[in-house]
Design an enzyme around this catalytic site. Structure first.
Site, short mmCIF file in Angstrom:
data_model
loop_
_atom_site.label_atom_id
_atom_site.label_comp_id
_atom_site.label_asym_id
_atom_site.label_seq_id
_atom_site.Cartn_x
_atom_site.Cartn_y
_atom_site.Cartn_z
N ASP A 257 -79.66 30.09 53.42
CA ASP A 257 -79.62 31.55 53.28
C ASP A 257 -79.69 32.24 54.64
OD1 ASP A 257 -79.46 33.93 51.92
OD2 ASP A 257 -81.52 33.91 51.17
N GLY A 258 -79.11 33.44 54.71
CA GLY A 258 -79.23 34.27 55.91
C GLY A 258 -77.96 34.37 56.75
N ASN A 259 -76.85 33.86 56.22
CA ASN A 259 -75.58 33.94 56.97
C ASN A 259 -75.18 35.39 57.25
OD1 ASN A 259 -75.38 31.20 56.76
ND2 ASN A 259 -73.83 31.22 55.13
N ARG B 277 -77.04 38.17 57.30
CA ARG B 277 -77.93 38.85 58.25
C ARG B 277 -77.72 38.34 59.68
NH1 ARG B 277 -83.13 37.74 54.87
NH2 ARG B 277 -81.58 36.52 53.72
N TRP B 278 -77.41 37.06 59.80
CA TRP B 278 -77.14 36.48 61.13
C TRP B 278 -75.98 37.24 61.79
CZ3 TRP B 278 -73.04 34.32 63.71
CH2 TRP B 278 -73.32 33.54 64.84
N SER C 240 -73.70 30.34 44.51
CA SER C 240 -74.41 30.34 43.23
C SER C 240 -73.55 31.00 42.14
CB SER C 240 -75.74 31.09 43.35
OG SER C 240 -75.55 32.49 43.31
N ASN D 68 -73.38 34.56 42.75
CA ASN D 68 -72.73 35.10 43.95
C ASN D 68 -71.38 35.76 43.68
OD1 ASN D 68 -74.08 32.52 46.18
ND2 ASN D 68 -74.79 34.62 45.88
N ARG E 223 -85.91 26.52 52.21
CA ARG E 223 -85.12 27.75 52.14
C ARG E 223 -85.22 28.48 53.47
NH1 ARG E 223 -83.81 32.05 47.39
NH2 ARG E 223 -82.36 33.28 48.62
N GLU F 11 -91.77 19.68 46.68
CA GLU F 11 -92.55 20.39 47.69
C GLU F 11 -91.65 21.45 48.31
OE1 GLU F 11 -95.76 19.98 48.34
OE2 GLU F 11 -95.91 18.39 46.83
C1 IPE Z 1 -78.97 31.88 47.12
O1 IPE Z 1 -78.89 32.88 48.09
C2 IPE Z 1 -77.65 31.24 46.91
C3 IPE Z 1 -77.10 30.46 48.02
C4 IPE Z 1 -77.70 30.21 49.16
C5 IPE Z 1 -75.79 29.91 47.80
P1 IPE Z 1 -78.67 34.42 47.72
O2 IPE Z 1 -78.61 35.14 49.00
O3 IPE Z 1 -77.52 34.55 46.81
O4 IPE Z 1 -80.00 34.75 46.91
P2 IPE Z 1 -80.68 36.16 46.57
O5 IPE Z 1 -79.61 37.04 45.99
O6 IPE Z 1 -81.20 36.72 47.86
O7 IPE Z 1 -81.77 35.83 45.62
C1 IPE Z 2 -76.21 32.48 52.22
O1 IPE Z 2 -76.19 33.57 53.09
C2 IPE Z 2 -74.83 32.02 51.82
C3 IPE Z 2 -74.44 32.36 50.46
C4 IPE Z 2 -75.18 32.91 49.54
C5 IPE Z 2 -73.07 32.06 50.10
P1 IPE Z 2 -76.16 35.06 52.56
O2 IPE Z 2 -74.74 35.50 52.48
O3 IPE Z 2 -76.92 35.20 51.30
O4 IPE Z 2 -76.86 35.80 53.75
P2 IPE Z 2 -77.87 37.03 53.61
O5 IPE Z 2 -78.98 36.59 52.72
O6 IPE Z 2 -77.09 38.16 53.03
O7 IPE Z 2 -78.31 37.27 55.02
MG MG Z 3 -78.85 35.64 50.91
#
Ligand code: IPE
Ligand code: IPE
Ligand code: MG
EC number: 2.5.1.-
Length: 250
Positions: free
Chosen positions: A30-32, A34-35, A75, A78, A198, A217
């Site tokens: 997660d966080g792509n 925002r990065w 997901s 998504n 995570r 865990e």
């Molecule tokens: C979870 O991340 C799904 C994946 C990393 C593929 P999300 O960014 O979709 O989750 P929420 O919406 O913040 O719960």
């Molecule tokens: C996770 O990064 C990748 C996927 C859910 C596909 P995000 O796209 O959820 O990045 P943030 O959470 O918005 O930073």
């Molecule tokens: Mg995310």
């Protein structure tokens, strides 16, 4: 495949001294977005960068002796994102095929995919099938990509298949066990995750492997997925090794 995995595991236990290395590590990458936004760039650039982290971690986990690495890539929820972002993410397996496949081969990584793949665009399915086919004979770490995956959807598809077994007379309702449900889930070939990581500071499961993580865990970090390095993975494993797993016992 179950046999293959467990044979594999027995062999490695015979020669392997790294006994408390988690067998199965799951990561919510997660966080792509925002990065990228932090750098004034569009979110999709973050997804492109995040893809590059995958090989780094898979190679490292393989050397460490991890058997299965499951990564949450897309997901079932998504699809709620803007179409341009969804389209970009679902094109990543093609990029992955061209830029990462040679490295995965060199490291003996076997790629698998779990989720409702039948609902993915044909170009995504094609790329995914090619990567799986090309790495099928590798017997190093299994890199299991969760694509169009949801924990509840996984349970629903398992219940449907089990119900059909009952309907066809292959089993009786009163004989249904937890093992039988596990065997119908997308993860039937693998042990349950020992460790869940995570990234990006979110402290939730977001519908990832709900059944399978009953006793996993958890380890959370504020690091964003494109910045996630082997040092972070090593820290997660080292914290895991200090945990006392009780499974309800004393
Ligand atoms: C979870 O991340 C799904 C994946 C990393 C593929 P999300 O960014 O979709 O989750 P929420 O919406 O913040 O719960
Ligand atoms: C996770 O990064 C990748 C996927 C859910 C596909 P995000 O796209 O959820 O990045 P943030 O959470 O918005 O930073
Ligand atoms: Mg995310």
């Amino acid at each position: 495949m179950l046999g293959r995995f467990f044979n594999h595991q027995k062999e490695s236990q015979a020669v392997d001294v790294k006994m408390d290395v988690p067998r199965h590590v799951a990561i919510i990458m997660d966080g792509n977005g925002r990065w990228a936004l932090k750098r004034g760039m569009p979110r999709n650039i973050g997804h492109r960068e995040g893809m590059k982290t995958i090989h780094r971690i898979a190679e490292y986990a393989n050397h460490m002796g991890v058997k299965v690495l499951t990564l949450f890539a897309f997901s079932s929820e998504n699809w709620l994102r803007p179409k341009t972002e969804v389209d970009f993410i679902l094109r990543l397996p093609e990029r992955f095929l061209s830029s990462e496949l040679p490295k995965l081969q060199a490291n003996n990584v076997q790629v698998r995919v779990m989720g409702a793949v039948e609902a993915l665009p044909s170009h995504t399915k094609k790329a995914v099938d090619t990567v799986m086919f090309e790495t099928a004979d590798n017997d190093g770490i299994i890199l299991n990509l969760a694509l169009n995956y949801g924990g509840r959807a996984d349970i629903v598809q398992a219940v449907k298949r089990l119900s059909s077994d009952v309907e066809q007379g292959r089993c009786q309702i009163e004989d249904i066990t937890e093992e039988m449900i596990s065997e119908k889930l997308y993860t039937s070939d693998f042990p349950d995750p020992d460790l869940l990581i995570r990234t990006s500071g979110e402290i939730r499961l977001s519908n990832f492997m709900l059944w399978q993580m009953a006793y996993s865990e958890f380890w959370f970090t504020d690091v964003l997925w494109p910045d996630f390095g082997t040092e972070h993975f090593a820290e997660a494993v080292s914290v895991f090794q200090q945990r006392k797993r009780r499974y309800g016992g004393v």
